[in-house]
Design an enzyme around this catalytic site. Structure first.
Site, PDB file in Angstrom:
ATOM      1  CD  GLU A   1     -19.154 -28.657  55.744  1.00 45.39           C
ATOM      2  OE1 GLU A   1     -18.531 -27.610  55.565  1.00 45.39           O
ATOM      3  OE2 GLU A   1     -19.105 -29.629  54.989  1.00 45.39           O
TER       4      GLU A   1
ATOM      5  CB  ILE B   1     -17.054 -17.392  59.876  1.00 48.81           C
ATOM      6  CG1 ILE B   1     -18.034 -16.774  58.865  1.00 48.81           C
ATOM      7  CG2 ILE B   1     -15.755 -17.836  59.189  1.00 48.81           C
ATOM      8  CD1 ILE B   1     -18.674 -17.771  57.885  1.00 48.81           C
ATOM      9  CB  THR B   2     -15.825 -22.807  61.962  1.00 47.59           C
ATOM     10  OG1 THR B   2     -17.180 -23.220  62.097  1.00 47.59           O
ATOM     11  CG2 THR B   2     -14.945 -23.651  62.880  1.00 47.59           C
TER      12      THR B   2
ATOM     13  CB  THR C   1     -29.992 -28.520  57.969  1.00 48.90           C
ATOM     14  OG1 THR C   1     -30.836 -28.530  56.806  1.00 48.90           O
ATOM     15  CG2 THR C   1     -29.676 -27.090  58.350  1.00 48.90           C
TER      16      THR C   1
ATOM     17  NE  ARG D   1     -23.026 -31.424  52.074  1.00 49.04           N
ATOM     18  CZ  ARG D   1     -23.712 -30.883  51.090  1.00 49.04           C
ATOM     19  NH1 ARG D   1     -23.862 -31.549  49.948  1.00 49.04           N
ATOM     20  NH2 ARG D   1     -24.262 -29.702  51.225  1.00 49.04           N
TER      21      ARG D   1
ATOM     22  CB  SER E   1     -30.952 -23.927  54.047  1.00 55.33           C
ATOM     23  OG  SER E   1     -30.885 -24.403  55.374  1.00 55.33           O
TER      24      SER E   1
ATOM     25  NE  ARG F   1     -27.027 -46.378  88.766  1.00 61.63           N
ATOM     26  CZ  ARG F   1     -27.061 -45.747  89.939  1.00 61.63           C
ATOM     27  NH1 ARG F   1     -25.969 -45.608  90.657  1.00 61.63           N
ATOM     28  NH2 ARG F   1     -28.206 -45.244  90.379  1.00 61.63           N
TER      29      ARG F   1
END
Ligand SMILES: Cc1cc2nc3c(=O)[nH]c(=O)nc-3n(C[C@H](O)[C@H](O)[C@H](O)COP(=O)(O)OP(=O)(O)OC[C@H]3O[C@@H](n4cnc5c(N)ncnc54)[C@H](O)[C@@H]3O)c2cc1C
Lengths: 262, 378
Positions: free
Chosen positions: B362, B156-157, B364, B242, B131, B267
């Site tokens: 990205e 790291i994506t 919190t 974002r 953060s 259901r």
């Protein structure tokens, strides 16, 4: 080669169809339209033929309402070069549609070498337009084709018949071919394709422009009704073997007396 | 005022939904279970133009607006939030070059991504700094005609598959924001080592790694802007990314609502479909309300960015609202499915696990509120 593809715009397969107020057609105000899935095979085949024959053009033709033009735009986003839209009500009959397609194709500045269409519209399931069109244009036609091979002026096409056997035809072009699932795997339109389609020409004609009048109607819809609602299914539970015996005879009995299928 | 998407945007959405249903949903459960990286989907998505939406036409991209991108993002995330995280990661990693690079850098670094399906990663977070992103400890030293990069990045994506990293580092940690630099680093550089794939709770198809830089030589011309411009570039990037990340939450929410309402109609309990119970109806209504609100917020944040209007409040609001909403909606979808919802045999528990991440990465949900309150109290 000048390739024409006849495409229909049909309600999305997930649509809950409702008859309209006066029973003359279905309610179309909130329908999401898509290109008739069988026509996707026709467009794909046209694009494959175009790729194999330098200098070819693919023209997509549609007869129908002009408020939404998804089918033509999708075809152009897939790679078709231009579109012709003949403005008409969406509930026209097969004869009038075929006559309008003929008029539109003949009015264009290109002489057709090949005309493709899907074998049927998934909305009214008439399976008529390609054959009627071929007859009107005095061209040979093969419907429900699952294989296509071009050799110069002729094409070899395969159609599936009862029992999974194949009929093989050799047809001289120009001809009308109606495609079935299995002939190819239609490509997705791409995002750049969607952007490019915006700039491709779409010619708009009226029924009068293509020589079709109200007198051409052979079939008029008199009523649209939903099928009666299915009664809910029955469930049978049987955990142990003794019970299973009982349940089986009960089910067989019901199939005889109630469902009347045995 | 006009709330409708353009005909092209509608077609983009339809195409992306078709892709989601045919190419993503059928594989989502298996990839999640096995942790299989969605390479196949990324390649196909690239062929159709879904990847690198941020690259301008001038450098070989499609010239999409951010509004186009969030429209596509929602549809692809409907298919799988994890796969889309890996698909949109390129936008996150390349936007710093778009907003902070020179034309020469853009030509050099962006163009190859339009020519083949390459991947890039955005390297901001470190083991000790999440953060508090300005607390970066990864440093660069002047090595003459190059920089010498040292440090470690975390979470790291696409880290294991990327060809290029945009790395945030500092000339001096004491300088905080003012010392931060944005560097473009070739992933194959000597001294780069990539950690193992993290074993995650959700979005398990996306690849997440720690990355170590040890005396990595980076050409001087790979710095975006000047030393100290990095923070500004990162913040500008987040204004763009974002809304895009929010669209992940939106697509996941819509999927959860569609599944839950379908199930509720099927259901039967107490002799009626559970959709006839008002408690269930109200849950579905709540979902729909929040989805509608999230979509409008996201579209506004994207539209503002496209118009060049400062979008910090809308973008952070969209991110926090869409992510929190997605968590709530996917949790409620599990609730509506009851015991079946808790089983991996049904698709909703995965949605709930996937959703959780959106409240974390990205920025919190707490950090978004910090950003928003800072603006409010200005
Ligand atoms: C799967 C995954 C993929 C990711 N991909 C990337 C990527 O590609 N690139 C990248 O750079 N990063 C990436 N991240 C990192 C992500 O952005 C960080 O995890 C996130 O910013 C939070 O940092 P942290 O994990 O260090 O948590 P911390 O910052 O330690 O926060 C812990 C908790 O404290 C709260 N908190 C912290 N400070 C405050 C405060 N001032 N006020 C109130 N609450 C506060 C937080 O909200 C949180 O709840 C990824 C993370 C994950 C899990």
């Amino acid at each position: 080669m000048n390739i024409f593809v006849c495409v229909k715009q049909v309600p999305d397969t997930e649509t809950k169809v409702q008859p309209n107020g006066d029973g003359s057609f279905i309610e179309t105000s909130s329908i999401k339209w898509i290109m008739n899935p069988y026509d996707e095979f026709a467009v794909e085949q046209a694009l494959l033929v175009k790729a194999a024959n330098a200098g070819s053009t693919v023209t997509v033709v549609r007869v129908g309402g002009v408020k939404d033009t998804e089918a033509l735009r999708t075809a152009m986003a897939m790679g078709a070069d231009e579109a012709i839209l003949v403005e008409a009500e969406d509930n026209l009959d097969s004869y009038s549609i075929a006559k309008a397609l003929k008029g539109a194709i003949e009015k264009s500045d290109k002489t057709p070498d090949l005309i493709l269409a899907g074998k049927q519209g998934i909305d009214d399931d008439c399976l008529q337009v390609p054959q009627v069109l071929a007859e009107m244009m005095n061209l040979p036609s093969v419907a429900v084709i699952v294989g296509f091979e071009q050799n110069g002026e002729t094409v070899t096409v395969k159609r599936e018949i009862e029992g999974g056997a194949l009929e093989v035809y050799e047809v001289k072009t120009p001809c009308v071919l109606a495609t079935n699932k299995g002939i190819n795997t239609p490509r997705y339109a791409s995002l750049p394709g969607i952007m490019k389609a915006k700039r491709k020409p779409m010619q708009q004609l009226t029924l009068a422009d293509v020589g079709v009048s109200a007198d051409d109607r052979r079939v008029k819809y008199s009523d649209f009704q939903l099928p009666p609602e299915k009664p809910p299914g029955k469930k049978f539970d049987a955990m142990d073997e003794a019970e299973q015996q009982k349940v089986v005879s009960e089910v067989v009995g019901l199939l005889r007396t109630e469902a009347k299928v045995l | 005022m006009d709330f409708s998407l353009s005909p092209e945007q509608k077609e983009m959405y339809d195409l992306a939904i078709k892709f989601a249903k045919n190419e993503m949903i059928p594989f989502a459960a298996e990839y999640d279970e096995e942790g299989t990286f969605c390479e196949k989907q990324i390649k196909k998505a690239w062929e159709l133009g879904f990847v690198n939406t941020c690259i301008p036409e001038k450098f070989g991209g499609n010239g999409f607006t951010l509004l186009d991108a969030v429209t596509i993002g929602e549809a692809l995330s409907y298919g799988c939030m994890g796969m889309y995280t890996s698909i949109m990661c390129n936008d996150l990693a390349l936007t710093p070059i778009v907003v902070g690079g020179s034309d020469e850098q853009k030509e050099k670094f962006l163009r190859p991504f339009t020519e083949s399906p390459k991947l890039a990663s955005f390297c901001l977070t470190e083991p000790g700094n999440g953060s508090d992103a300005a607390g970066i400890k990864t440093t660069i030293k002047d090595g003459g005609d190059h920089w010498i990069l040292n440090g470690q990045k975390m979470w790291i994506t696409n880290g294991g598959y990327a060809d290029l990293f945009t790395v945030y580092c500092t000339t001096d940690p004491e300088l905080k924001h003012k010392g931060i630099c944005a560097l473009v680093v070739d992933a194959k550089s000597e001294g780069v080592s990539i950690g193992n794939k993290e074993d995650k709770m959700g979005q398990r198809t996306s690849d997440t790694r720690a990355i170590q830089f040890e005396n990595v030589k980076v050409p001087k011309e790979n710095m975006l802007g000047s030393p100290g411009d990095g923070w500004k570039i990162a913040m500008k990037t987040l204004d763009h990314s974002r809304p895009l990340v929010s669209s992940i939450a939106l697509g996941g929410s819509q999927r959860a609502l569609d599944l839950a309402s379908q199930y509720a109609k099927e259901r039967i309990q107490f002799n009626v479909p559970i959709a006839k119970h008002q408690a269930i109806q109200f849950m579905l209504a709540e979902m729909q309300m929040k989805i509608e609100a999230a979509r409008l917020l996201i579209q506004k944040a994207a539209w503002q960015a496209d118009q060049g209007i400062q979008n910090t409040i809308a973008a952070s609001s969209a991110k926090a609202f869409a992510a929190d909403t997605c968590m709530q909606i996917t949790t409620d979808a599990v609730q509506i499915y009851g015991g079946y919802g808790y089983s991996k045999e049904y698709p909703v528990e995965k949605l709930m696990r996937d959703a959780k991440l959106i409240q974390i990465y990205e920025g919190t949900s707490q950090i978004q509120r910090l950003v928003i309150s800072r603006e409010v109290l200005k």
